[in-house]
Design an enzyme around this catalytic site. Structure first.
Site, PDB file in Angstrom:
ATOM      1  N   HIS A 293      73.742  13.727  -8.997  1.00 45.97           N
ATOM      2  CA  HIS A 293      74.570  12.524  -8.855  1.00 45.97           C
ATOM      3  C   HIS A 293      74.080  11.780  -7.614  1.00 45.97           C
ATOM      4  O   HIS A 293      73.292  12.316  -6.833  1.00 45.97           O
ATOM      5  CB  HIS A 293      76.060  12.870  -8.755  1.00 45.97           C
TER       6      HIS A 293
ATOM      7  N   ASP B  55      81.636  34.633 -13.226  1.00 45.88           N
ATOM      8  CA  ASP B  55      81.080  35.676 -12.379  1.00 45.88           C
ATOM      9  C   ASP B  55      82.100  36.089 -11.308  1.00 45.88           C
ATOM     10  O   ASP B  55      82.504  35.267 -10.478  1.00 45.88           O
ATOM     11  CB  ASP B  55      79.800  35.168 -11.704  1.00 45.88           C
TER      12      ASP B  55
ATOM     13  N   SER C 236      76.568  20.889  -5.827  1.00 41.86           N
ATOM     14  CA  SER C 236      75.976  19.920  -6.754  1.00 41.86           C
ATOM     15  C   SER C 236      74.458  20.011  -6.701  1.00 41.86           C
ATOM     16  O   SER C 236      73.864  19.937  -5.629  1.00 41.86           O
ATOM     17  CB  SER C 236      76.413  18.497  -6.399  1.00 41.86           C
TER      18      SER C 236
END
Length: 428
Positions: A252, A377, A392
């Protein structure tokens, strides 16, 4: 009395007809919207590889014939210049020629829905990273964050720039002289000695001129009443690099923390970074990674050359120590991604590791939220609560291939997140 009854019955029949027509129109609109969303805007296929598609929509697709082979569980109608497909059945596309093709999609063979771009790309392999990096960028012009009130030498409050400039504007010139940075901006404003100045401003890709009258706040010191910024720094995650040393990160854009707008980039540097702390994600609080960046040449990894909607890009001068030449993996295109088990690569624990996730849904038309997943997990859930800010760009792996990267976290449920398709990142 009978006349009133007849009027009432006519009114009821009118209402019934109107409701039927409205329902019919809504049904058509809803069906149209569903079919449009079910078809991707772009299809990528690797040169020389047969790619299988199964959209399950009662739509026909007309594809130009030259350079494209179609086969599978149907018999397409092949004419001189085009191939007509039934998109309600599965089919395969194969091309030995790199390039871009278009498929015109029609409902009932009559009503045009959309044009799907079919792009034949070279096979690619990349090195998935998942390591933290420090990002320093300088803005292309001096960015205006906002305006404020200033007190002049006359003791009065002034707002000289109010209703003239906007947050996210970039000051490029003053009186037609280029502004290098915010220090240069301050210098040029003081040189005007209170005379009105003409700001050359870039706003939403449009260049405009604004006349603003500075206010004297102290002797020979003038201000415009604007808050500005000319650089940003932060920590993110390196997603991949290729054999040429080109990299992609974040998935992004780099955005300004105050305005939330994508930063117009002039130039930047990518540095090594160390994780200093982790704030665990909780309901209503997405959590974050705290990092340490050392702005010295020996910690420089490369350049930041582009800030796009799908990530930042540049060239590595050296590769992260965690990765080696045998770390290359193929990419998987979105039509080959399956719901179910996958992993993400992250260094939140201090070392590069894979953590298990489950892909819940896929949206072929989303720019950077195409993969909906949930962290499963136990180690990662215990460490971070799932996805947190700073992750990110963490690569997503499935069946030995890179399929995407983490981009967003759910504020109300940090175990869930969104990811971008890797092919979207590789387009830039």
């Amino acid at each position: 009395m009978k006349e009133q009854t007849r009027k009432k019955m006519r009114y009821q029949r009118w209402i019934a007809r109107a409701s039927l027509i409205a329902g019919f129109c809504f049904g058509i609109f809803f069906t149209y919207t569903v079919f449009v969303e079910a078809l991707p805007d772009t299809i990528h296929i690797e040169k020389g590889e047969a790619e299988i598609f199964d959209f399950h929509v009662p739509v026909t697709g007309e594809l130009q014939q030259e350079g494209m082979e179609v086969f599978g569980n149907q018999s397409p109608v092949v004419e001189k210049e085009k191939i007509t497909l039934d998109l309600n059945q599965s089919f395969s596309l194969l091309s030995q020629k790199q390039g871009k093709y278009y498929m015109s999609c029609k409902l009932l063979g009559l009503f045009h829905l959309k044009d799907v771009s079919v792009e034949v790309i070279e096979k690619e392999q990349v090195v998935p990273c998942g390591v933290p990096v420090g990002i320093y960028v300088e803005t292309d012009g001096v960015m205006i964050v906002g305006t404020g009130t200033i007190v002049g030498n006359d003791g009065m409050s002034h707002e000289p720039a109010a209703n003239l400039v906007k947050s996210g504007d970039y000051v490029k010139t003053i009186n037609d002289e280029i502004v290098e940075n915010k220090e240069d901006l301050i210098k040029k404003i003081n040189q005007c000695q209170g005379e009105p100045v003409i700001l050359g401003v870039l706003r939403d890709e449009e260049y405009i001129h604004l006349k603003v009258e500075p206010v004297e706040t102290e002797e020979n010191e003038y201000k415009l009443g604007i808050w500005v910024r000319d650089d940003l720094a932060g920590v993110g995650t390196l997603t991949f690099y290729d054999s040429q040393g080109r990299y992609g990160a974040l998935g992004h854009p780099v955005s300004d923390m105050d305005t939330g707008l994508k930063v117009s980039l002039d130039e930047g540097i990518l540095y090594e970074a160390e994780i200093a702390g982790i704030t665990k994600g909780e309901k209503g609080n997405p959590g974050e990674i705290s990092g340490v960046i050392t702005y010295l040449d020996q910690y420089k990894l490369g350049t930041v050359e582009e800030n796009s909607n799908v990530g930042i890009y540049g060239k590595l001068e050296r590769t992260p120590e965690e990765n080696t030449e045998d770390s290359y993996l193929p990419i998987a295109l979105k039509q080959n991604i399956e719901k179910g088990e996958a992993t993400i690569i992250s260094s939140v624990s201090g070392e590069q590791k894979e953590y298990s996730i489950r892909i819940l849904d896929l949206d072929y038309n989303s720019e950077n939220k195409g993969i909906l997943f949930q962290v499963t997990d136990p180690e990662l859930l215990n460490l971070t609560g799932g996805v947190i800010q700073g992750m990110s760009g963490s690569p997503i792996i499935q069946n030995g291939a890179v399929i995407g990267a983490v981009t967003h976290v759910f504020v109300q449920d940090s175990s869930k997140g969104y990811g971008i398709f890797i092919e979207n990142m590789l387009e830039h």
